[in-house]
Design a protein around this motif. Structure first.
Motif, PDB file in Angstrom:
ATOM      1  N   LEU A  11      47.389 -38.659 -36.655  1.00 39.26           N
ATOM      2  CA  LEU A  11      47.241 -39.819 -36.845  1.00 39.26           C
ATOM      3  C   LEU A  11      48.154 -40.459 -37.945  1.00 39.26           C
ATOM      4  O   LEU A  11      48.088 -41.537 -38.132  1.00 39.26           O
ATOM      5  CB  LEU A  11      45.771 -40.248 -36.688  1.00 39.26           C
ATOM      6  CG  LEU A  11      44.964 -39.967 -35.473  1.00 39.26           C
ATOM      7  CD1 LEU A  11      43.632 -40.452 -35.489  1.00 39.26           C
ATOM      8  CD2 LEU A  11      45.685 -40.654 -34.114  1.00 39.26           C
ATOM      9  N   CYS A  12      47.995 -39.625 -39.042  1.00 42.62           N
ATOM     10  CA  CYS A  12      48.727 -39.817 -40.194  1.00 42.62           C
ATOM     11  C   CYS A  12      50.332 -39.957 -39.763  1.00 42.62           C
ATOM     12  O   CYS A  12      50.725 -38.991 -39.360  1.00 42.62           O
ATOM     13  CB  CYS A  12      48.611 -38.924 -41.262  1.00 42.62           C
ATOM     14  SG  CYS A  12      49.482 -39.162 -42.796  1.00 42.62           S
ATOM     15  N   PRO A  13      50.814 -41.039 -39.917  1.00 44.12           N
ATOM     16  CA  PRO A  13      52.198 -41.258 -39.422  1.00 44.12           C
ATOM     17  C   PRO A  13      53.409 -40.387 -39.852  1.00 44.12           C
ATOM     18  O   PRO A  13      54.576 -40.585 -39.390  1.00 44.12           O
ATOM     19  CB  PRO A  13      52.497 -42.624 -39.366  1.00 44.12           C
ATOM     20  CG  PRO A  13      51.692 -43.085 -40.509  1.00 44.12           C
ATOM     21  CD  PRO A  13      50.512 -42.495 -40.259  1.00 44.12           C
ATOM     22  N   VAL A 241      52.111 -45.494 -26.035  1.00 44.02           N
ATOM     23  CA  VAL A 241      52.290 -45.974 -27.610  1.00 44.02           C
ATOM     24  C   VAL A 241      51.369 -47.267 -27.947  1.00 44.02           C
ATOM     25  O   VAL A 241      51.840 -48.394 -27.597  1.00 44.02           O
ATOM     26  CB  VAL A 241      53.726 -46.030 -28.031  1.00 44.02           C
ATOM     27  CG1 VAL A 241      53.533 -46.363 -29.534  1.00 44.02           C
ATOM     28  CG2 VAL A 241      54.342 -45.080 -27.470  1.00 44.02           C
ATOM     29  N   PRO A 242      50.095 -47.324 -27.934  1.00 48.83           N
ATOM     30  CA  PRO A 242      49.167 -48.581 -28.142  1.00 48.83           C
ATOM     31  C   PRO A 242      50.069 -49.411 -29.082  1.00 48.83           C
ATOM     32  O   PRO A 242      50.028 -50.574 -29.071  1.00 48.83           O
ATOM     33  CB  PRO A 242      47.885 -47.857 -28.578  1.00 48.83           C
ATOM     34  CG  PRO A 242      47.854 -46.524 -28.021  1.00 48.83           C
ATOM     35  CD  PRO A 242      49.173 -46.055 -28.518  1.00 48.83           C
ATOM     36  N   ALA A 243      50.267 -48.877 -30.234  1.00 48.23           N
ATOM     37  CA  ALA A 243      50.978 -49.952 -31.323  1.00 48.23           C
ATOM     38  C   ALA A 243      51.933 -50.703 -31.058  1.00 48.23           C
ATOM     39  O   ALA A 243      52.302 -51.856 -31.381  1.00 48.23           O
ATOM     40  CB  ALA A 243      51.039 -48.986 -32.773  1.00 48.23           C
ATOM     41  N   ARG A 244      52.855 -50.176 -30.217  1.00 50.86           N
ATOM     42  CA  ARG A 244      53.926 -50.959 -29.552  1.00 50.86           C
ATOM     43  C   ARG A 244      53.781 -51.626 -28.133  1.00 50.86           C
ATOM     44  O   ARG A 244      54.619 -52.133 -27.614  1.00 50.86           O
ATOM     45  CB  ARG A 244      55.382 -50.105 -29.592  1.00 50.86           C
ATOM     46  CG  ARG A 244      55.606 -49.698 -31.222  1.00 50.86           C
ATOM     47  CD  ARG A 244      56.680 -48.722 -31.162  1.00 50.86           C
ATOM     48  NE  ARG A 244      58.006 -49.149 -30.710  1.00 50.86           N
ATOM     49  CZ  ARG A 244      58.790 -49.773 -31.277  1.00 50.86           C
ATOM     50  NH1 ARG A 244      58.596 -49.937 -32.615  1.00 50.86           N
ATOM     51  NH2 ARG A 244      59.864 -50.228 -30.508  1.00 50.86           N
ATOM     52  N   ASN A 245      52.728 -51.205 -27.447  1.00 47.44           N
ATOM     53  CA  ASN A 245      52.394 -51.492 -26.235  1.00 47.44           C
ATOM     54  C   ASN A 245      53.641 -51.039 -25.249  1.00 47.44           C
ATOM     55  O   ASN A 245      54.283 -51.831 -24.392  1.00 47.44           O
ATOM     56  CB  ASN A 245      52.166 -52.898 -26.151  1.00 47.44           C
ATOM     57  CG  ASN A 245      51.553 -53.307 -24.624  1.00 47.44           C
ATOM     58  OD1 ASN A 245      50.803 -52.499 -24.109  1.00 47.44           O
ATOM     59  ND2 ASN A 245      51.948 -54.610 -24.170  1.00 47.44           N
ATOM     60  N   GLU A 246      53.731 -49.849 -25.358  1.00 46.49           N
ATOM     61  CA  GLU A 246      55.106 -49.405 -24.653  1.00 46.49           C
ATOM     62  C   GLU A 246      54.491 -47.838 -24.175  1.00 46.49           C
ATOM     63  O   GLU A 246      53.838 -47.185 -24.461  1.00 46.49           O
ATOM     64  CB  GLU A 246      56.235 -48.812 -25.944  1.00 46.49           C
ATOM     65  CG  GLU A 246      56.860 -50.045 -26.057  1.00 46.49           C
ATOM     66  CD  GLU A 246      57.995 -50.078 -27.165  1.00 46.49           C
ATOM     67  OE1 GLU A 246      58.739 -50.731 -27.418  1.00 46.49           O
ATOM     68  OE2 GLU A 246      58.117 -48.709 -27.776  1.00 46.49           O
TER      69      GLU A 246
END
Length: 744
Positions: A11-13, A241-246
């Motif tokens: 979770l740490c990118p 990928v929830p952050a980019r909705n992809e």
């Protein structure tokens, strides 16, 4: 290394962990990139899968040794060693609820095991699949979705640990992803609330399923025919990928594809392994793209700025060659399927096939476009024939081409048998009036474009000809051959004007660069060579590939070149001639300014700054001049000591290196010894030993210093002898004056 998407990203990118066949785990700060830590995996066989827990503090590794290890990523030690799996553990996943402390795994017995990390025991077995389980997804704390290669997906109740529903998907599933409950997914057939998931597998498409009805509610449209059996288009991974909705997928061709999660529209595609690259050309009005022909029926169009890749389908066998029209919006390809296809790039950068030509009896191996207008295409084939294809006006007009839904047929207006063996290359002259061909029969031929009549033959190569190119400025044809040479031919008398020798293997491609003043050639030895035509000289050899370079092309500005090779690499080369010339000019101007400044400092007797500037210029002779100027002063030795002592350590190291050179010459040995005396007098032995190169300097100084002192000793002895003789002569003159003196 284990497959890309099985390398867990926490979770740490910035943190990535990899496992290797050497049984090592490495933690990377991948944005830099930098390996932060590596440690032994403890497994007795390679790690097959890994997963982080939701807090990114625990890492689970499943190995080929049938064990699972849990690692504390903060304190760096193994917390659990879970045994009991059958065969390779190929899937591990933590429960999203951290308070439960549960780990789910699957191995070669096709069962899903639930491990309680508090007791390190397996507390349940979920048995229902008849082949390998490929993915696990949690809908909430009590619902689990599993997919398998047995062509089914199963929904499990984790409270009762029983199967709630089995969904047959009729393909080998490699990944199943649950769609979030929030969000508008109506375009994917989601009409009512409930669990929906997306599958990716052997068919190479994404499909949306409704759990309540076990029905497929949406199938992704694709530009290729679906296959039941696994192929290179099959999907091996899928992630949301929830952050980019992809939705992110990976194909068996190593392509990474990003889709809009709500529409499954393609957003971006990254092409991975290219296999053998057979040809490459710049594409687009500003050369913003490159089009690549690999050892496959698909074309790849890369956007250089973003690396986004379009994969174009149309040919049914390997594409052998391609060429681009002058404006850069249209290009043509030819393939082993005996067809010629015309492609057009739209305003948004999308490429579509607008024309199809059939007529060759064998694979089409070479193609060239008209240069002035988009009016015709020339092809050559293994059937030893040349064909000239007219392009209809409907395909060259932007407005009309946009309305084309299927490829229009192309018709050959001229067909001519040109050679007795395979034709490897064909080229159209800059004025569209001539065309040239090169063949395995060791001949190049010149033809008229109007009726394909033979105008002349170029004979001289000892082996087959791989490439022919017209000069953009002169009436000259360039050819390259398997005999390792390049030749320039006159178009008027068909005579050989120049021969360039330097390649040790076949020369596969040539192009004119620097506005026709130079030639750039590529060989089967993986080397690029730049030749100056006027001098017949190879001015540069570039080593950027490990295998045959089949593709070579320059952009419209003539300042960039792209190459493609059998080593699967595509390389962009920048012409840095002007940059290097500007840098050299700026450096020269700076040198002149510094020399003037040095002259001023010497004139003003500011010796310390003069010494520092001369040292920075790295000019031993200039430093020697400054030292000599100091020593000519009334108190030169004292001033020299004061200036040498005030230098920095790195400057003293440089002066020590300079005086080694001075000391080799008897004319400069006095200055060298004066500087050396100062260093030995004012630097402690320990400090001198820290100087870089002190050992070699001492070894060089000793023999010459001894020689100088021996010479001084001999000079002193000679001086003493001469003085003694002079005194004796004077005494003799007093006792017996000469006759002329008596006469006077």
């Amino acid at each position: 290394m284990i497959p890309l998407l099985e390398l867990p990203l926490s979770l740490c990118p910035q943190v990535l962990v990899t496992g290797s066949r050497a049984l090592l785990l490495r933690r990377w700060h991948w944005r830099e990139p930098r390996c932060e830590r590596s440690w032994r995996a403890v497994h007795t066989a390679p790690v097959a899968t890994m997963a982080f827990d939701p807090t990114a503090t625990l890492l689970a590794t499943g190995g080929c040794d049938s064990t699972i290890k849990i690692w504390d990523m903060v304190k760096h030690y193994c917390t659990h060693n879970l045994k009991g799996s059958s065969g390779v553990v190929h899937l591990v996943e933590f429960h999203p609820d951290v308070s439960r402390l549960q780990l789910f795994s699957s191995s070669m017995d096709y069962k899903i095991r639930i491990w309680d990390l508090s007791s390190s025991k397996c507390v349940a077995l979920l048995d229902g699949h008849f082949s390998a389980v490929t993915s696990l997804a949690f809908a909430d704390g009590n619902t689990l979705l599993s997919s398998g290669r047995d062509k089914i997906c199963m929904v499990w109740d984790l409270d009762t640990r029983q199967s709630k529903r089995t969904v047959p998907v009729y393909e080998t599933v490699e990944a199943a992803v649950l769609l979030p409950e929030e969000g508008d997914f109506s375009q994917l057939g989601v009409k009512k609330k409930g669990l929906h998931f997306v599958t990716a597998g052997s068919k190479g498409i994404l499909r949306v399923w409704e759990v309540a009805t076990a029905a497929c509610v949406h199938t992704q449209p694709v530009p290729f025919a679906l296959q039941e059996e696994p192929s290179e288009r099959s999907l091996s991974q899928c992630r949301f990928v929830p952050a980019r909705n992809e939705l992110l997928t990976v194909s068996m061709e190593h392509n990474i594809i990003f889709y809009d999660a709500q529409t499954l529209q393609l957003r971006k595609q990254l092409a991975g392994y290219n296999e053998e690259v057979l040809d490459v050309k710049f594409l687009g009005p500003g050369d913003s793209h490159i089009v690549v022909a690999t050892n496959s029926p698909q074309l790849k169009v890369f956007e250089l700025a973003t690396s986004h890749c379009q994969i174009l389908y149309g040919h049914t066998e390997t594409i052998l060659a391609l060429d681009v029209f002058r404006k850069g919006l249209m290009f043509v390809t030819c393939a082993k399927d005996r067809s010629v296809r015309l492609w057009r790039m739209g305003r948004a950068g999308r490429v579509s096939c607008v024309g199809l030509g059939l007529g060759h009896a064998h694979g089409v191996g070479a193609v060239s476009c008209s240069r002035l207008k988009e009016s015709f295409v020339v092809t050559s084939s293994q059937d030893c024939t040349i064909k000239i294809w007219n392009i209809p006006e409907s395909l060259t007009s932007k407005a009309k081409a946009a309305l084309i839904s299927s490829p229009e047929p192309l018709h050959a207006r001229v067909t001519e048998r040109g050679h007795n063996k395979d034709i490897n290359s064909v080229a159209v002259s800059p004025n569209d009036k001539l065309l040239a061909t090169g063949s395995q029969d060791r001949l190049a031929k010149l033809w008229s474009c109007s009726d394909c009549s033979l105008l002349g033959v170029f004979s001289g190569h000892k082996r087959g000809i791989w490439c022919v190119q017209f000069s953009p400025v002169d009436q000259v044809l360039a050819t390259s051959s398997a005999d390792g040479t390049l030749k320039l031919w006159g178009l008027r008398d068909f005579s050989c004007l120049k021969t360039f020798e330097g390649h040790d293997a076949s020369v596969l491609k040539i192009i004119f660069v620097s506005r026709g003043a130079q030639l750039l050639s590529s060989g089967s030895d993986g080397l690029l060579k730049l030749w100056t035509i006027k001098t017949n000289e190879c001015v540069k050899t570039l080593d950027g590939h490990e295998d045959k370079i089949w593709g070579l092309h320059s952009n419209k500005k003539d300042d960039m070149v792209v190459t493609a090779s059998s080593d699967s690499c595509i390389t962009l080369w920048q012409d840095v001639t002007e940059i290097e010339e500007k840098e050299a000019q700026a450096k020269q101007e700076e040198q002149i300014m510094k020399e003037q400044e040095l002259s001023n400092l010497l004139h003003e007797k500011r010796y310390l700054k003069a010494l520092g500037l001369a040292i920075s210029l790295d000019r031993p002779h200039t430093v020697l001049t400054v030292v000599k100027a100091i020593l000519k002063e009334p108190e030169g030795r004292r001033q020299l000591e004061e200036n040498i002592v005030r230098l920095r350590k790195d400057q003293k190291e440089a002066v020590l290196g300079f005086l080694v050179t001075w000391n080799t010459n008897s004319r400069n040995c006095h200055e060298a010894q004066a500087v050396l005396e100062t260093l030995l007098k004012h630097e402690a032995p320990d400090s001198l030993l820290q100087f870089s190169g002190i050992k070699s300097a001492v070894e060089s100084l000793l023999p010459y210093t001894e020689r100088h002192f021996q010479r001084l000793s001999r000079l002193l002895q000679a001086s003493t002898f001469i003085e003694f003789m002079w005194q004796n002569m004077r005494l003799a003159d007093v006792a017996h004056p000469p006759a002329w003196q008596l006469d006077f």
